[in-house]
Design an enzyme around this catalytic site. Structure first.
Site, PDB file in Angstrom:
ATOM      1  N   HIS A 199      39.727  46.397  40.793  1.00  0.00           N
ATOM      2  CA  HIS A 199      40.232  45.358  39.921  1.00  0.00           C
ATOM      3  C   HIS A 199      40.830  44.192  40.711  1.00  0.00           C
ATOM      4  O   HIS A 199      40.681  43.040  40.353  1.00  0.00           O
ATOM      5  CB  HIS A 199      41.281  45.961  38.989  1.00  0.00           C
ATOM      6  CG  HIS A 199      41.580  45.134  37.802  1.00  0.00           C
ATOM      7  ND1 HIS A 199      40.892  45.265  36.620  1.00  0.00           N
ATOM      8  CD2 HIS A 199      42.483  44.150  37.593  1.00  0.00           C
ATOM      9  CE1 HIS A 199      41.362  44.408  35.745  1.00  0.00           C
ATOM     10  NE2 HIS A 199      42.324  43.712  36.315  1.00  0.00           N
ATOM     11  N   HIS A 224      40.257  43.489  29.087  1.00  0.00           N
ATOM     12  CA  HIS A 224      41.413  44.380  28.992  1.00  0.00           C
ATOM     13  C   HIS A 224      40.964  45.664  28.313  1.00  0.00           C
ATOM     14  O   HIS A 224      41.567  46.120  27.344  1.00  0.00           O
ATOM     15  CB  HIS A 224      42.557  43.703  28.234  1.00  0.00           C
ATOM     16  CG  HIS A 224      43.846  43.728  28.983  1.00  0.00           C
ATOM     17  ND1 HIS A 224      45.075  43.803  28.383  1.00  0.00           N
ATOM     18  CD2 HIS A 224      44.093  43.712  30.308  1.00  0.00           C
ATOM     19  CE1 HIS A 224      46.014  43.815  29.314  1.00  0.00           C
ATOM     20  NE2 HIS A 224      45.447  43.757  30.485  1.00  0.00           N
TER      21      HIS A 224
END
Ligand SMILES: Nc1ncnc2c1ncn2[C@@H]1O[C@H](COP(=O)(O)OP(=O)(O)O)[C@@H](O)[C@H]1O
Ligand SMILES: [Mg+2]
Lengths: 738, 84, 227, 84
Positions: free
Chosen positions: A55, A101
């Site tokens: 990430h 998300h």
């Protein structure tokens, strides 16, 4: 995890705890042997695990991301900063980015999606831009399970809560449903901002002695080390043991936006750099800012505003508490910043300074708890090279599907009620789409449009992707995703100027998943070049798998277009009886991955034999020209469900009918051949329009006051009441949610 | 008939923006003796269950499935018998 | 004519209101913070929409303690025009300048759409340029717009002609379809729909501008009467 | 230190949209024994007041001025002494 006593460096090594945190054996060895020359302590290991996660580091995707086309004459800032920036003339720039998300939204859908919105807004104003619009792209499993209904309901409520409250209109998006998203929903949000070109800011910390200032909300134990969790597959049952959920506070963020924009506006001369705290919180924002300039930092963690007692350095650095930013401010000018934030009742404190030794040093209660080269966190992350392998399902050959349609009116009505096609009004009516009073085209047409105040220009924007196509052909599917976005922009009267993307895929260490990512990125890139719309920002979300089952490869495209003259703004709705209706582009038997294939067979398979990027571009340019010559009353791009759906959707708003004929079969009414539009024009423009279109447009018929769709097909006669079609389209989603 | 009184509160460590906003307002209004305030929810339910045990089971189940978001909240309840 | 737009922390339609006056109505307007204590020099006060103080407790509840509120009450009592839109309406009920309260929408979800309204009373200083019974389209965007008051209060609103706008298809459960009401004196109007979002053709409707033009017309008429 | 527990509920005569919505949801989920549900708010406040009387006075005052809208809501509270 919260109460575990801290292990010693030796214990970390012996018990191999780093594996639990997502660092591999080799990575740990590189860190201890090569980068540090000693064993990292608890805090340091935590920082590495976060910063070296996919990430934050893109270690598995960099290889692919390099293939994006990122140039073009408008680009002021390409990928690499908080968001990308494009020149739109008159000293103005548009700033945008999309972010996923997914994992937080599965664990806690309301707060997960809300904080997704909060996070992407921070990326935009950290560049110096005022956020002017939001979009959302959502994927869920089929609405037949209570869990998926709950997820949809709560995700939408979360987006609505945050976006409405902060006062940024949510003006567009998309939602699709497929079983592959069961247990792995996708929640992607995009934010668009506007700024004066010369106010552009970047996230950098440089200049020995300059201050690092922390602003915004206090740090708590929210979502600690979330990035390293987002970078691993999750399995059922995980939602029971998680660290504290991040809660968003849009009120706090509204104050934060206003305060930050005031600093950028009025104190630009002392502002060296600004960055938001996103994934991996304080460590990632501060280390990235420092690494950009080859700087080091000394931070005193006792000065970090804390919401809870007894937080450890590990927790303080890796907390993902929301609504926080980092500034680098010229030494001696700190008070100016404090004064601004005081007005807004927000914390702003100096927590450290820039140093020139390249070391990232943290002290806590008088002890040095971390002392490592800044570069080791950011620049020394290994980059993994993968080789893709064509997925097995692409090697099987099966004859392409052609549906048998016996009752065309009934089939049309059913296709309109498929949740992916059906009206999304029950969702987007929960979004304030008009706050800021710039919305010209609200959700419900193709691209949404907001005007640029005090100019005669507007921006069009859209998010699109059809993952079924990409699953069946990643390269062509990637091209189609960009083409569909561009078609939406063009239909609204705009010219595409750039894209952002969210690359949602499964585990990249699996060769087949990697192939999907690699090929679709190449397809996207090729299409971007064709439309002269560079990739200026984006986000990667990998490991979207539950119990080894991956989602469909879902690279989502967020595109922005420029409308140079507000008179060219066009919507999809038919306007007046008597107008002539055309279809632009050719229709073939294209049913691979189509809505009707899924509806009739429950599966998708087949190949794409007719898509051609040049034809796509050509048709778009024709439509664009026709709009600019003021020949067009309405324009709608064709996508899921094909021509039948597009005609019906265009008819709904005014409840006009259409009478005409088409040299197509009933089945072909549902073909999803690309590169097509439905256009309506005034009869007096007939010859001018046809001269422009040559053989690219086919006349279908004319609009009637009588609200009936009456079209003679090659093999059947379609007669349906607009109101019946509208009912099945309009209420379907609401019924499925019951 | 049974009456259930249900209290839903935030778990420690979870941000409570509502409580914060109220606390700030009270301090602005000069209620200096309020040192902290947390915001929660309160429900009263009447149940036609056959027994107290069943009323309790139902109450627990609706707390878990609907009223409380167990990612962030905890619940507490009492059940008592009341006149029909 | 000089307008004040009162901005609270969390107001998010303050600039929309400001531009509606400045650009569409083309009158003088100033943005003032709710920390101010005076409205001296202003001819009308506008309370914009948004989520004052996050609206976390109840919409408008915390805003009622802002510094500007006593001055606003005094301003209203001096018979000067006060308009509250959306959160502004909620604040006006919380501070008691308007009766009743605004509850959660019946559906419990936020509703944003263009809403057809009927002008029930065109004899107010806010509506004198509309026709009685005129249908207008104005956007709504709220989660707590469900107007409530008790029966006695409702009877009073009706008999005093205080109901100014009603919804044609009640979207939120408001009693008597109420979309906007005035106080007894008629100089304070609260409404959930957003007229400031309907002041230019490019935004889809100019029917909100008429409201601001009405305020201006009354003000000028009043000036002429005094002179 | 004192702890106040504050309950805010809708007045009986007033429609409670939140309670209604929850009741409907529960019936859809087949909780047939839930005959009624009302939704309210619950606050816990810690007060540094010098006496219980003062803590009670403060609590009453914040309920009246801020926490409850007395057009529609009523409040109830208890105050107890707790360890600092
Ligand atoms: N999640 C969403 N949020 C906001 N608007 C949405 C959402 N989903 C769909 N819409 C809106 O509904 C309309 C139709 O969407 P869609 O069917 O995806 O259009 P298209 O196929 O032309 O891209 C568009 O205006 C789109 O912006
Ligand atoms: Mg479209």
């Amino acid at each position: 995890m919260l109460t575990k006593p801290e292990l010693s460096p030796q214990e970390i090594k012996d018990q191999k705890v780093y594996l639990e945190w997502g660092l591999t054996e080799e990575e740990y060895t590189t860190i201890s042997k090569k980068l540090l020359g000693r064993l990292p302590n608890y805090t340091e290991t935590g920082l590495f695990s976060g910063m070296w996660s996919e990430h934050c580091s893109y270690k598995n995707s960099k290889q692919v991301l390099k293939k994006f086309w990122t140039e073009g004459s408008r680009v002021l800032q390409g990928p690499g900063e908080g968001a990308g920036v494009l020149d739109i003339g008159d000293n103005q720039a548009v700033v945008f980015k999309a972010e996923s998300h997914n994992h937080p939204s599965f664990v806690e859908p309301f707060q997960g999606s809300a904080t997704g919105v909060g996070g992407i807004i921070r990326d935009i104003f950290s560049m110096g831009a005022k956020p002017v619009a939001l979009l959302d792209s959502l994927r869920f499993g089929e609405l037949s399970t209570p869990k998926n209904k709950y997820l949809l309901d709560q995700v939408v409520a979360g987006i609505s809560h945050y976006g409405n409250s902060i006062g940024v209109p949510t003006i567009g998006g998309e939602i699709a449903f497929d079983a592959s998203y069961d247990g792995n929903p996708l929640v992607n949000a995009m934010c668009v901002g506007l700024m004066d070109k010369d106010k552009l800011k970047s996230g950098v910390a440089k200049g020995e002695g300059n201050s690092i200032i922390y602003v915004g909300a206090k740090t708590g134990r929210d979502g600690i080390n979330g990035a390293s969790f987002a970078s691993s597959e999750f399995s059922d049952g995980e939602d029971l043991n998680r660290s504290a959920v991040q809660v968003g506070d849009p009120f706090m963020e509204k104050l934060l936006v206003d305060a930050c924009l005031e600093v950028i506006d009025k104190h630009s001369d002392i502002l060296v750099g600004i960055q938001d705290m996103g994934a991996c919180g304080l460590v990632s924002s501060s280390a990235e800012m420092a690494s950009k300039a080859g700087s080091g930092l000394n931070l005193n963690l006792d000065l970090v505003p804390q919401r809870e007692d007894h937080m450890t350095p590990y927790e303080i650095m890796l907390s993902e508490s929301q609504e926080r930013m980092v500034f680098c401010i010229k030494k001696g000018h700190e008070q100016e910043i404090f004064d601004v934030f005081k007005k807004y009742n927000l914390d702003a404190v100096t927590i450290g300074e820039v140093v020139n030794d390249g070391h990232y040093t943290l002290t806590h209660q008088g002890e040095v708890v971390c002392d490592i080269p800044t570069a080791s966190l950011v620049d020394d992350v290994p980059e993994y090279q993968h080789v893709g392998q064509k997925p097995k399902h692409l090697l099987e050959t099966k004859e392409n599907f052609v549906p048998e349609v016996t009752d065309v009116a009934e089939t049309l009505s059913k296709v309109l009620a498929q949740p992916t096609v059906a009206s999304k009004e029950s969702v987007f009516r929960q979004y304030d789409s008009r706050v800021q009073a710039n919305t010209v085209v609200a959700p419900g047409s193709d691209a949404a449009v907001i005007r640029v105040r005090n100019t005669n220009k507007s921006l069009a924007m859209t998010m699109d992707s059809n993952a079924r196509y990409i699953y069946l052909d990643p390269y062509i599917g990637g091209q189609i995703a960009v083409s569909e976005s561009a078609r939406n922009i063009v239909a609204s009267g705009g010219t595409p100027i750039g894209i952002t993307d969210c690359l949602n895929f499964g585990n990249p260490e699996n060769d087949e998943r990697f192939y999907e990512m690699d090929q679709s990125v190449q397809g996207i890139s090729k299409a971007c070049q064709t439309f002269d719309a560079p990739v200026i920002s984006g986000n990667v979300s990998l490991y979207n798998e539950t119990d080894k089952k991956a989602i469909y490869p879902t690279p989502v495209i967020g595109m922005v277009g420029l409308i140079e003259d507000n008179r060219h703004i066009t919507t999809q709705d038919f306007k007046t009886a008597g107008d002539l209706v055309y279809v632009v582009g050719q229709t073939f038997d294209d049913f691979s991955g189509s809505e009707i294939q899924k509806m009739m067979t429950g599966e998708i398979y087949g190949s794409f034999d007719h898509f051609d990027l040049e034809t796509e571009h050509h048709n778009q340019q024709l439509v664009s020209k026709a709009i600019k010559q003021n020949l067009v009353q309405s324009a709608h791009d064709l996508s899921e469900g094909g021509l039948g759906v597009a005609l019906a959707e265009s008819a709904f708003a005014q409840e006009l009918g259409i009478k005409g004929k088409l040299d197509l079969t009933a089945a072909q009414l549902f073909s999803e051949s690309q590169s097509r539009f439905v256009i309506s024009i005034k009869p007096e423009h007939k010859s001018e329009f046809e001269a422009l279109m040559q053989d690219s447009a086919t006349l279908i018929g004319e609009l009637t006051q009588e609200p009936t769709v009456d079209i003679k097909l090659a093999d059947q006669h379609l007669i349906a009441q607009v109101s019946d079609l509208k009912n099945s389209w309009k209420d379907s989603l609401t019924c499925l949610m019951k | 008939m049974y009456l259930a009184k249900i209290h839903i509160t935030h778990k420690a460590s979870i941000l409570d923006p509502q409580g914060e906003a109220i606390k700030n307002a009270l301090h602005r209004l000069d209620y200096q003796d309020v040192s902290n305030i947390t915001a929660g929810k309160y429900f009263e339910t009447t149940l036609t269950s056959d027994s107290k045990e069943q009323a309790e089971a139902t109450t627990r189940s609706i707390c878990e499935s609907l009223l409380a978001n167990q990612n962030m909240e905890t619940f507490l309840f009492t059940v008592e018998k009341v006149e029909d | 004519m000089k307008f004040a737009v009162i901005s609270f922390p969390g107001s998010n339609c303050d600039y929309d209101m400001y531009y509606a006056i400045k650009d569409a109505l083309q009158e003088e307007v100033e943005m003032i913070s709710c920390d101010e204590t005076s409205l001296d020099g202003f001819d009308a006060a506008l309370i914009p929409g948004g989520f004052s103080y996050g609206d976390y407790l109840r919409s408008g509840a915390i805003a009622k303690f802002a510094n500007i509120i006593p001055a606003l009450i005094e301003f209203a009592n001096a018979n000067k025009p006060v308009l509250g839109v959306c959160n502004g309406f909620q604040i006006l009920t919380e501070i008691g300048l308007l009766p009743g309260a605004l509850q959660h929408n019946k559906s419990m979800s936020f509703i944003s759409q263009i809403e057809p309204l009927t002008v029930v009373n065109n004899e107010t200083l806010f509506t004198n340029l509309y026709k009685k019974g005129q249908h207008i389209n104005i956007p709504i965007a709220h989660g707590e717009g469900n107007y409530y008051c008790d029966d006695a209060q409702l009877a009073e609103l009706k008999s005093n002609n205080q109901i100014v706008f009603t919804y044609d298809n009640n979207p939120n459960g408001s009693c008597a379809d109420i979309a906007g009401i005035t106080n007894q004196a008629g100089n304070v109007l609260g409404m959930m729909p957003h007229p400031e979002r309907a002041v230019e053709t490019i935004l889809g409707s100019e029917e909100g501008l008429t409201l601001f033009q009405s305020i201006l017309k009354s003000f000028k008429g009043e000036l002429n009467r005094v002179n």
